[in-house]
Design a protein around this motif. Structure first.
Motif, PDB file in Angstrom:
ATOM      1  N   SER A  98     -26.222  25.054 -38.793  1.00  0.00           N
ATOM      2  CA  SER A  98     -26.839  25.785 -39.906  1.00  0.00           C
ATOM      3  C   SER A  98     -28.354  25.690 -39.825  1.00  0.00           C
ATOM      4  O   SER A  98     -29.062  26.674 -40.006  1.00  0.00           O
ATOM      5  N   SER A  99     -28.845  24.493 -39.526  1.00  0.00           N
ATOM      6  CA  SER A  99     -30.294  24.289 -39.467  1.00  0.00           C
ATOM      7  C   SER A  99     -30.912  25.023 -38.290  1.00  0.00           C
ATOM      8  O   SER A  99     -31.953  25.673 -38.437  1.00  0.00           O
TER       9      SER A  99
ATOM     10  N   ILE B 209     -31.693  21.371 -43.976  1.00  0.00           N
ATOM     11  CA  ILE B 209     -31.923  22.821 -44.071  1.00  0.00           C
ATOM     12  C   ILE B 209     -33.365  23.078 -44.525  1.00  0.00           C
ATOM     13  O   ILE B 209     -34.014  24.037 -44.098  1.00  0.00           O
TER      14      ILE B 209
END
Length: 559
Positions: free
Chosen positions: A28-29, A166
């Protein structure tokens, strides 16, 4: 591959981070880093893009036009949040942010091959702004998806820490864009980079897109969403539920005005406005300014994780609101010190040779010209436009109606000229002569053409810029956890995305343009700071009295 599980109550069990959770955070990051890289290339190269795509207008208008094209991507982010947020709550987190990254990557790649104003005329800037709009729509759906996805994989009591990864992505994306620009600039040289080399960072995004899509395809759906879907409890109308019901809409408004608005202006002041201030106001050369910003980001970025972790211990509110307050109280002294260490000659000239514009107030416009079509031809506007372009502070003195504006510098007075109704060739001749006279006058009184590299105190500037980045990490590190915890699972993607992107897209994205116009209007190079200060104080007060503390909430509530 193992899949993160949740217990019967809907909670991810606490415990050490599993390999699946590490992969979720990493994937996701990393995808979000690439997406921010794409988005920020434009901001980092705004001066060159102004020359390439807005070369048919005067320099001041072109710069504001370029900033507005930068802001166009921010303007549509809330609409992207609505569209993709709804999609994410209806069909799932994973596939929605696969779509967003593809739109972002392809739009960025096309900027790299888009012909300039010289080749395509007005079509070039129009297509550029359309591509920026697509980028903004994609980013509007990306962040909420990534934050929701990670938070729904995180154990109870560790969401601040998990989601703070994030939060590093926006800064890392900016850092990556600066690094690629710097490397390309150094490799090609300034002349080649300005001519065509600026396209290379945009073209490289196609490689990043391929990596991101490959990684995200291997992920599983969020366990909380999966369980809710299995139970048939997903929202049928997430938009109506999120914003059509007052109990949810009220929370979204508090999240915006008591959280994300202040977070956004602190973020953009600490990173983007700092860069604009160094290059446009203090006339520090681009490569030096980018290196200074990059170093401060490198030092400051780990603190996103620190403050995310700390928010699990002491709460989200004290850290975010504390960051807003300390930023508002210290911006004026910090930016004054940045001037002192970046361009001491400019600081001396401001102190020893004050400038006054003497003009009929009715002749003076607010020179905010986003589309580059207005012509500022009164004697007052001509005088102020010159001073704003050359970073000369000035005070205003009213003159009787009909008086031709003049500029008083030291013991010298130089008359401007009334350009209204003047033929174009005559106007150009008069303007050129006025610019030559004024340039000689300000140089004679010590106002420098650019910052002297030998006078720039780089270590002190890195310290000051790092302080600005630390404010950013305070307000931004815990914000994802706060937003995720404010809303129920069935509407979370939609409900958290909109206040985040109105805050960051509108309050934050329009900061450089607004601040630049405020400086040009008042003659004070620091006046633009009032915008982030006022918004940060508003968020502090609203957040203090109306924002609930969310750190002990769990995410098992579907409703």
């Amino acid at each position: 591959m193992s899949v993160a599980t949740i217990d019967d109550a809907g909670l991810v069990p606490a415990g050490p981070m599993t390999s699946e959770e590490r992969k979720v955070i990493f994937a996701s990051s990393l995808g979000t880093v690439f997406e921010w890289y794409d988005f920020y290339l434009y901001g980092s190269l705004s001066a060159i893009i102004a020359a390439q795509f807005f070369s048919g207008v005067n320099p001041t208008a072109a710069f504001i036009f370029a900033l507005m094209a930068f802001a166009a991507g921010f303007a549509v982010r809330p609409f992207g949040a609505i569209f993709f947020g709804r999609l994410g709550d209806l069909v799932g987190r994973k596939y929605t942010f696969l779509i967003t990254i593809m739109i972002m990557g392809l739009s960025t790649f096309i900027v790299g091959i888009l012909p300039s104003y010289a080749a395509w005329g007005i079509a070039a800037p129009i297509i550029l702004i359309i591509l920026r709009l697509f980028q903004g729509l994609a980013l509007g759906g990306e962040y909420g998806g990534a934050a929701t996805y990670v938070a729904e994989h995180a154990p109870h009591g560790r969401r601040g820490f998990y989601t703070s990864w994030i939060q590093t992505t926006a800064t890392l994306g900016l850092f990556l864009s600066l690094l690629v620009i710097l490397g390309t600039r150094t490799w090609l040289g300034e002349e080649e980079f300005a001519a065509w080399g600026w396209r290379i960072p945009f073209l490289l995004s196609i490689i990043l897109l391929g990596i991101s899509v490959w990684i995200r395809l291997s992920l599983n759906e969020s366990p909380a969403f999966k369980k809710m879907k299995e139970e048939g409890k997903t929202s049928k109308a997430p938009l109506t539920e999120a914003f059509g019901r007052w109990e949810n809409a009220k929370v979204a408004l508090v999240a915006l005005f008591g959280g994300t608005a202040g977070q956004a202006v602190v973020w953009y002041t600490g990173q983007f406005y700092a860069l604009f201030f160094l290059t446009q106001t203090l006339k520090v050369d681009g490569p030096t300014a980018n290196i200074l910003i990059a170093l401060s980001l490198l030092i400051g970025t780990p603190f996103f994780i620190v403050f995310g972790w700390l928010s699990d211990k002491i709460g989200r509110k004290p850290i975010i609101l504390g960051g807003c307050l300390v930023a508002a109280l210290t911006y004026f002294p910090l930016f004054s010190l940045i001037t002192h260490y970046a361009n001491p000659a400019l600081e001396r000239a401001q102190a020893t040779a004050p400038v006054t514009v003497v003009a009929d107030p009715s002749e003076c416009s607010f020179q905010f010209n986003p589309v580059g079509t207005s012509k500022f031809v009164t004697s007052c506007d001509i005088a102020k436009s010159f001073l704003a372009r050359n970073s000369v502070n000035y005070s205003n003195e009213a003159a009787p109606a009909g008086t031709v504006a003049s500029i008083r510098i030291g013991n010298q007075t130089i008359a401007s000229f009334p350009g209204a109704g003047m033929p174009a060739d005559e106007f150009k001749e008069q303007a050129d002569a006025f610019n030559v006279t004024m340039t000689e006058a300000i140089r004679a009184h010590g106002y420098p053409a650019k910052a002297d590299p030998d006078q720039i105190n780089k270590p002190m500037l890195v310290v000051l810029l790092t302080i600005l980045v630390l404010f950013v990490t305070m307000v931004y590190g815990p914000i994802a956890a706060l937003l995720v915890e404010l809303f129920p699972t069935r509407i979370r993607y939609t409900a958290m995305s909109l206040p985040y992107h109105i805050g960051n897209g509108w309050f934050g994205g329009f900061l450089p343009t607004t601040a630049f116009a405020m400086v040009a209007a008042t003659g004070d190079i620091y006046y633009g700071l009032w915008y982030p200060i006022i918004v940060a104080v508003m968020t502090f007060l609203i957040g203090l009295f109306l924002m609930p503390e969310t750190k002990n909430r769990d995410l098992r509530h579907w409703h």
